[in-house]
Structures are given as structure tokens and as C-alpha cells.
Enzyme design. Structure first.
Site, mmCIF file in Angstrom:
data_model
loop_
_atom_site.group_PDB
_atom_site.id
_atom_site.type_symbol
_atom_site.label_atom_id
_atom_site.label_comp_id
_atom_site.label_asym_id
_atom_site.label_seq_id
_atom_site.Cartn_x
_atom_site.Cartn_y
_atom_site.Cartn_z
ATOM 1 N N TYR A 179 1.119 -1.152 0.032
ATOM 2 C CA TYR A 179 -0.123 0.371 -0.404
ATOM 3 C C TYR A 179 0.874 1.194 0.265
ATOM 4 O O TYR A 179 1.932 0.956 0.839
ATOM 5 C CB TYR A 179 -1.037 0.149 1.183
ATOM 6 N N GLU A 232 -3.848 7.280 -3.704
ATOM 7 C CA GLU A 232 -3.332 6.273 -3.410
ATOM 8 C C GLU A 232 -3.037 4.703 -3.858
ATOM 9 O O GLU A 232 -3.894 4.729 -5.306
ATOM 10 C CB GLU A 232 -4.865 5.527 -2.792
#
Ligand code: GDP
Ligand code: MN
Length: 383
Positions: A107, A195
Site C-alpha cells: 500500500y 492512493e
């Protein structure tokens, strides 16, 4: 304003961030050709501006272009519902990309930390799942790196953060480079969020952005006219989307009393007074300074598009805005629509006598104060 995944990936690719090749379409009949060109091993991904598309059934892997095409045909026009977006969103476009072989999912994000008043980079080895889940169950797995507003990030700081996140050696160097590029994309495009989840490591050791969510600061949109068209379909609510197209500051609040006022302060006060009188405001709408009849008419139309509206409160204090222009606009709108709900208006300020004269004899009930207006409209609307 959120960008679609395909737009986000286009932007990232321009800065050299590795993404899977692919193409976007709203036409299901094009999917087979796109998938064939990519070799048949493809992922079909719904382009809707919500999280959790995977779990909602909007992301699927295929080994045959015929199956990918059949899935896309079914997906386009379908409403996807996720935990993040219970109201759901209709799929208009699909992105078809080459399937990435994924060995590990990480991530990565860059976002504004309002508390720190600085941008931060977040890194986690626990990618793939929702980051909120990681934050709750394994907060130590998220490494946060604060971007100094004057100095930016040094390579050694990024390297240390990537190491602290336990990213394996074969991916670490690539991740450092990716973070540098993401921060550049973020700063140069006035983003407020980027993101990458998952940031995929392939079995042969390549780091690729398998998903991308970029959001651009709406106050900076004028510097990015290429995204203007997206801003209207980015709104979740169809009336809010129409408001963006009309250039009107409107927020749907879900209640029954439509509100048209001028100036954000007076509009907020109108909402408060409706609440105090026991009603629920349907919307926030600021007509704006110096509005002419045509714009007022457009505002009235917008408020009445909401079928939950049972009454309309007009609260105008004419400064730059001339009350007679408002009155003309309201009556013009009403003359073209069949308005059967009660309407109460409190008007004051520049050209108020002319405004009152225009409204006299119409269906609009005058009120001397905003409190009186709120009380009257609630009584009439909820009776
Ligand atoms: P989201 O659910 O809206 O975040 O959509 P994603 O693009 O992140 O896709 C959901 C999940 O599908 C990812 O977490 C991956 O596990 C999987 N996925 C997406 N693209 C690929 C791909 O190219 N290859 C593989 N193997 N899995 C993928
Ligand atoms: Mn994702």
C-alpha cells in the site's frame, strides 16, 4: 475531485510510474478487441468513483477475451454497491488492462494530513485490503513519512521509511523511486490524495501500480481545465452534478425544505432557522452575489429537481444582488413550472420595494423576518 482509475493511471504513467497497459471504453462491443490486443489475459474493472469495487463485483480477471467481453457487457449499466458507497453507482465505463501476476500487495499513498498541516506519504506492507482495516488491527504496519514543505523529501528519508515498513530488498529501491514520482505528481497537479492499493510486486520482482486513485483539490481545478468535464460526473448526487454543470454552489442535505439564499453566511443561517422551526433543510444553495434573473431561475429549477422538497424558503438580502432581479427570476421560473408547493420569501435590501411589487399577487407568501419565514414554511410544508 476524484479522478477515475484510468485517468489516474494515465497521469501516473506520464511521470514514469509503472502501470499495466490497457484501454477504457463505455462500449461493451469494443472490449473483445481491446482484450485480444492485450493477449487475452485481462482484468476488467468498473470505472466508478467508489472504494471496494473488487468486493462489489466490479473487478474480475479473465483468461479469455470472449469471457471478458461478456462480463463487460453485463457490467456496463449495472449499479455497484459497496460498504463505502451503500447508495451505489452505475458503471458507465470499464477499464481493460493486462493482468499483472501478483506475488505481493503493498500500500502506498500521498495525502494531506490536516492535523499536521503537511503532506504525508503512507507506506504499508499490508496492501490489497482496506487501509482502514490495517490501521485498526495492525497500526504498526503503516509507516508515515511527513513531507517537509520547504525541503521536500530526501532520498535517505524515503529509504529509511521503506525499510521501516519491511518492504523486501528486491522491491525497496523501486518503491523509493515510485514514492518520489508520486510526490511529484501530487505537487505538480494540486492533488490532495493519491492512493496505490495494491502496489503489486510481480514474481519476477517488478513493482507496478495495480490500482490508482487520484483526487485533485477542487479549489485548484481552474488550473487543470482538462478535468473540468469529470467534475460534473464525479458528484455522487445527480442534482449536485447538474449544479456543477450550472456553476451553482449546491449541496443536497436530504430534507424537505428547499432553501434559496444569497451568501454562504445567510444560507447557513437559513438552514439553522429551518432546523430551529422543526424542519429539515433539503439543500444548501447560495445564489451568489449580483445574480441576475436568469441565474435565479436556474437556482429555483435546481432546488425543485429534488422531489423530496415540500416547501421553498427564499431568504435574500440585496447588496450587490438586486432584490427585484431575484423576484423576476423566481416568477420566471414559476411561470414555466407547475409549482404546487408553498413558497415563503423574506426579502430585504437593494430595490426591495420593486421586488415586493413584483411578487405581490403571486403565490409567494411574504415574511418580515427569516424566523417568521422558517416557521411559516415549516407549518405549511409539514401540515
Ligand atoms: P478496488 O477494490 O476498488 O480497490 O479495486 P482494485 O483495483 O484494487 O482491485 C481489487 C483487487 O483485485 C485487488 O486488490 C487485487 O487483488 C485484484 N486485482 C486487480 N488488478 C489485478 C491484476 O492485474 N492482477 C491480479 N492478480 N489481481 C488484480
Ligand atoms: Mn484498490
Amino acid at each position: 475531485m476524484k479522478l477515475h482509475e484510468y485517468q489516474s493511471k494515465e497521469l501516473l504513467a506520464k511521470y514514469g510510474v509503472p502501470v499495466a497497459s490497457g484501454d477504457v471504453t463505455s462500449d461493451a462491443s469494443e472490449v473483445k478487441a481491446i482484450a485480444d490486443k492485450l493477449g487475452g489475459n485481462v482484468v476488467v474493472k468498473a470505472q466508478v468513483l467508489m472504494g471496494g469495487r473488487g468486493k462489489a463485483g466490479g473487478v474480475k480477471l479473465f483468461t479469455s477475451s470472449d469471457e471478458a467481453a461478456a462480463f463487460a457487457k453485463d457490467l456496463i449499466g449495472k449499479k455497484l454497491v459497496s460498504i463505502q458507497n451503500p447508495a451505489g453507482m452505475v458503471v458507465e465505463k470499464v477499464l481493460v488492462t493486462e493482468t499483472i501476476d501478483i506475488a505481493e500487495e503493498y500500500y502506498l499513498s500521498v495525502l494531506l494530513d490536516r492535523g499536521l498541516q503537511k503532506n504525508v506519504v503512507m507506506i504499508s506492507k499490508e496492501g490489497g485490503m482496506e487501509i482502514e482495516e490495517v490501521a485498526e488491527h495492525n497500526p504498526d504496519a503503516i509507516v508515515k513519512l511527513v513531507v517537509d514543505p520547504s525541503w521536500g523529501l530526501s532520498d535517505f528519508e524515503i529509504r529509511a521509511a521503506v525499510a521501516k515498513a519491511n518492504i523486501p530488498k528486491q522491491a525497496a529501491g523501486q518503491m523509493v523511486q515510485m514514492i518520489k514520482k508520486l510526490v511529484k505528481v501530487y505537487e505538480e497537479n494540486d492533488a490532495d490524495m493519491i492512493e496505490i492499493n495494491p502496489c503489486a510486486l510481480t514474481p519476477d520482482g517488478k513493482l507496478i501500480a495495480a490500482d490508482a486513485k487520484v483526487s485533485i483539490d477542487e479549489n485548484a481545478l481552474y488550473r487543470h481545465p482538462n478535468y473540468e468535464e469529470t467534475s460534473s460526473d464525479a458528484a455522487d448526487d445527480p442534482i449536485e452534478a447538474e449544479a456543477v454543470r450550472r456553476g451553482i454552489a449546491y449541496v443536497n442535505l436530504g430534507g424537505e425544505i428547499g432553501i434559496m439564499a444569497n451568501g454562504a453566511g445567510l444560507t447557513m443561517q437559513s438552514l439553522d432557522e429551518v432546523n430551529a422551526a422543526g424542519g429539515k433543510p433539503a439543500n444548501f444553495l447560495d445564489v451568489g452575489g449580483g445574480a441576475k434573473a436568469e441565474r435565479v431561475k436556474s437556482c429555483v429549477e435546481l432546488i425543485l429537481m429534488d422531489k423530496n422538497v415540500k416547501g421553498l424558503l427564499i431568504n435574500i438580502f440585496g447588496g450587490i444582488t438586486k432584490v427585484d432581479e431575484v423576484a423576476k427570476g423566481v416568477l420566471e421560473a414559476f411561470s414555466q413550472m407547475d409549482v404546487t408547493i408553498p413558497v415563503v420569501a423574506r426579502i430585504e435590501g437593494t430595490n426591495v420595494e420593486e421586488g415586493r411589487r413584483i411578487l405581490a399577487g403571486s403565490q409567494i407568501i411574504p415574511a418580515a423576518t427569516v424566523q417568521e419565514a422558517a416557521k411559516t414554511i415549516c407549518e405549511l410544508a409539514y401540515k
